[in-house]
Enzyme design. Structure first.
Site, PDB file in Angstrom:
ATOM      1  N   GLU A 128      -0.351   9.688  -0.893  1.00  0.00           N
ATOM      2  CA  GLU A 128      -1.636  10.391  -0.966  1.00  0.00           C
ATOM      3  C   GLU A 128      -1.437  11.874  -1.292  1.00  0.00           C
ATOM      4  OE1 GLU A 128      -4.154   8.686  -1.179  1.00  0.00           O
ATOM      5  OE2 GLU A 128      -3.346   6.802  -0.418  1.00  0.00           O
ATOM      6  N   HIS A 131      -1.050  12.297  -4.968  1.00  0.00           N
ATOM      7  CA  HIS A 131      -2.320  12.290  -5.699  1.00  0.00           C
ATOM      8  C   HIS A 131      -2.933  13.699  -5.720  1.00  0.00           C
ATOM      9  CE1 HIS A 131      -2.789   8.203  -6.851  1.00  0.00           C
ATOM     10  NE2 HIS A 131      -2.865   7.705  -5.618  1.00  0.00           N
TER      11      HIS A 131
END
Length: 266
Positions: A128, A131
């Site tokens: 994450e 990202h």
């Protein structure tokens, strides 16, 4: 990212040229300002809606000290500021990120924290964070914004060139949906590629791909109850897990889990 941005700009440029041909070159400033506002509002509203739809709440550091510590360490290693951490009950084990560098948010479900071992959870967190570092959420919003703009232009073309108001109205809706879907097929293909990149970055950050591979396998099993979850279609595009078969894979935001696991372990 430069190639993707160039292709998205090409879609947008065609739509802008069509609009200027319909309304004149004096509308160019209005087109530019309107587009920026449109994408900006879509980004802000999308971030707010994603967090609200799962009931995300701030993650207390006193309750989750290890997660805060690991995110801080991984963020420093990956060269970004520590994002805001939130926790949610999604009904399934999952996690997603929204925002950009300096203003990122990572949401982790309680179900995920109960399911994964520490090293597996580290792999998900690193994914994450990748990202956020790679500006993937911003790129997806930009792609969706361009697709919407192109669809709106296509609808106007149908409405202004037709002579049957009622029939043209329904035709414009159909044409707009088809055009938007065609652009989104490209955007979704980029999304699937960015998932592989985030997996690779996470593997590098934690020193191996096996923990994230094991996490994906556990998450895949846990998502058997996805119909009962609080993860709607919009948020599902941001989550770490997603899959499909047949034509659904063409319209999926995530590549098949089996291929991701294979790449991580190879």
């Amino acid at each position: 990212m430069a190639v993707v941005g160039s292709i998205l700009f090409a879609f947008y440029a065609v739509a802008a040229v069509v609009l200027m041909g319909m309304f004149g070159t004096e509308t160019l400033p209005l087109i530019l300002v309107g587009s920026v506002l449109f994408v900006g509002v879509q980004y802000k509203v999308g971030k707010w809606a994603a967090l609200r739809s799962v009931g995300a709440e701030d993650m207390p550091e006193e309750r989750f000290p290890r997660i805060h510590e690991r995110v801080e360490e991984l963020s420093a290693e990956m060269g970004i500021e520590k994002p805001t951490l939130k926790v949610a009950r999604m009904g399934v084990p999952n996690a997603f990120a929204v925002g950009r560098k300096g203003a990122g948010v990572v949401v982790v479900s309680e179900e995920l924290m109960r399911l994964l071992d520490d090293d597996e959870l580290d792999g998900v967190l690193a994914h994450e964070l990748a990202h956020i570092r790679n500006r993937d959420v911003v790129m997806m919003v930009l792609g969706q914004g361009v697709a919407s703009i192109v669809a709106i232009v296509a609808q106007w073309v149908v409405l202004l060139t037709g002579d049957n108001e009622l029939a043209d109205f329904f035709l414009a809706i159909v044409v707009g949906q088809i055009v938007q879907m065609l652009v989104m097929v490209f955007v979704l293909a980029i999304s699937r590629y960015r998932e592989y990149v985030a997996d690779s970055d996470a593997r590098e950050a934690i020193g191996g791909g096996d923990p994230l591979a094991r996490a994906l396998e556990k998450i895949s099993s846990g998502n058997a109850r996805a119909d009962e979850s609080a993860v709607d279609e919009q948020v599902n595009a941001l989550c770490i897990f997603g899959d499909g078969s047949g034509i659904a894979r063409l319209l999926s935001t995530h590549p098949p889990m089996e291929k991701r696991v294979e790449r991580l372990r190879n």
